[in-house]
Design a protein around this motif. Structure first.
Motif, short mmCIF file in Angstrom:
data_model
loop_
_atom_site.label_atom_id
_atom_site.label_comp_id
_atom_site.label_asym_id
_atom_site.label_seq_id
_atom_site.Cartn_x
_atom_site.Cartn_y
_atom_site.Cartn_z
N HIS A 198 65.90 49.70 45.25
CA HIS A 198 65.90 49.81 43.79
C HIS A 198 67.21 50.46 43.37
CE1 HIS A 198 64.93 53.99 44.59
NE2 HIS A 198 63.79 53.64 45.18
N LEU A 229 63.06 57.35 40.39
CA LEU A 229 62.88 56.06 41.04
C LEU A 229 62.38 56.24 42.46
CD1 LEU A 229 65.97 53.96 39.87
CD2 LEU A 229 63.61 53.81 39.10
N SER A 249 60.31 53.65 45.69
CA SER A 249 59.65 52.40 46.06
C SER A 249 58.15 52.50 45.84
CB SER A 249 59.95 52.06 47.53
OG SER A 249 61.34 51.92 47.74
#
Length: 283
Positions: A34, A185, A187
């Protein structure tokens, strides 16, 4: 960009480049890339002649009841993202390639910290992390390696391993990348339902409020912790830990912080079945 699947192949590619004097940057990941990983790749591409992104879901850092089996796997998409950001190689070995004899008998440990904070709830986790990272360092022969500060305890342990074991590698910390909402952020954010995602914002909001209180003069460790705890609990989160610790050695603080104390608040909490971590440096 090239995807490389074996240790020997990667060494055959990188050793000649190193002999030519080219600097090699390594971005270790478990895949499901990401924008946070993207920030690491960008830093490596900016600073190094060659960038290698490893995509390896490391089984020895997962416990028996953790999310190894359901962890997102999408090598093709990961490789495309890495290529778009300027990476030169993706190293994507199999488990058998990395551990041909099964779980390794030789492991790298940090006994003083591996059972604290995240390690207290994930026995063997950091032993698995340090072991695979040391293997990746040796396989790649990298000069620089890039890690995100969201995993604050992890990057601290890797830095200390590099110093203790005399790895000739420079470790680079990259600041936490957050969604516009403030959620760090990860996963694992993919596991969150819409409501859980909204509730999970309480972590970053609580951390921000604690930092604001610190900036206004609050120095009580218990009060700073309570600000974060109350934020998460009010949003129906299950707190695993909130600790105010020394940035230099990750030892816990208690009582009143001194003017020269440099501290970070470490947090782990569950929303639904999803465990999230975050942190903030106060000064």
């Amino acid at each position: 960009m090239q995807i490389v699947n074996t240790v020997d192949s990667l060494r055959k590619i990188l050793k000649p480049l190193s002999k030519q004097g080219k600097t090699i940057g390594l971005v270790p990941t478990m895949g499901a890339l990401h924008a946070g990983h993207g920030a690491l790749i960008k830093e490596s591409v900016k600073n190094c002649d060659v960038t290698v992104v490893s995509v390896f879901l490391n089984p020895i850092q997962f416990g028996k009841n953790e999310d190894l089996d359901k962890y997102p796997k999408r090598l093709e998409a990961d490789a495309k993202l890495a290529e778009s950001l300027g990476a030169d190689y993706v190293f994507a070995p199999s488990v058998a390639e990395m551990y041909p004899e099964g779980d390794p008998l030789t492991m790298v440990r940090d006994e003083s910290l591996e059972s604290m904070y995240c390690g207290a709830y994930r026995p063997g986790h950091f032993r698995g992390v340090l072991t695979v990272v040391s293997k990746l360092f040796l396989i790649s022969g990298c000069d620089h390696a890039y890690f995100g500060e969201k995993d604050y305890q992890q990057v601290f342990l890797i830095e200390r391993m590099v110093k203790d074991l005399n790895f000739d590698i420079q470790i680079h910390r990259v600041k936490i990348v957050r969604e516009e909402s403030g959620l760090a952020l990860s996963s694992r954010n993919e596991y969150l339902s819409e409501d859980e995602r909204k509730n999970a914002l309480s972590i970053s909001l609580g951390l921000r409020d604690a930092k604001d209180a610190y900036a206004k003069g609050e120095r009580s460790v218990s009060k700073l912790r309570d600000i974060v705890l109350k934020s998460i609990i009010a949003a129906h989160g299950i707190v695993q830990f909130v600790e105010v610790v020394n940035q230099k050695d990750l030892q816990k603080f208690s009582g009143i912080l001194g003017a020269e104390d440099k501290v970070v608040i470490l947090v782990a909490a569950f929303f639904g079945k999803t465990r999230l971590i975050d942190n903030i440096e106060l000064n």
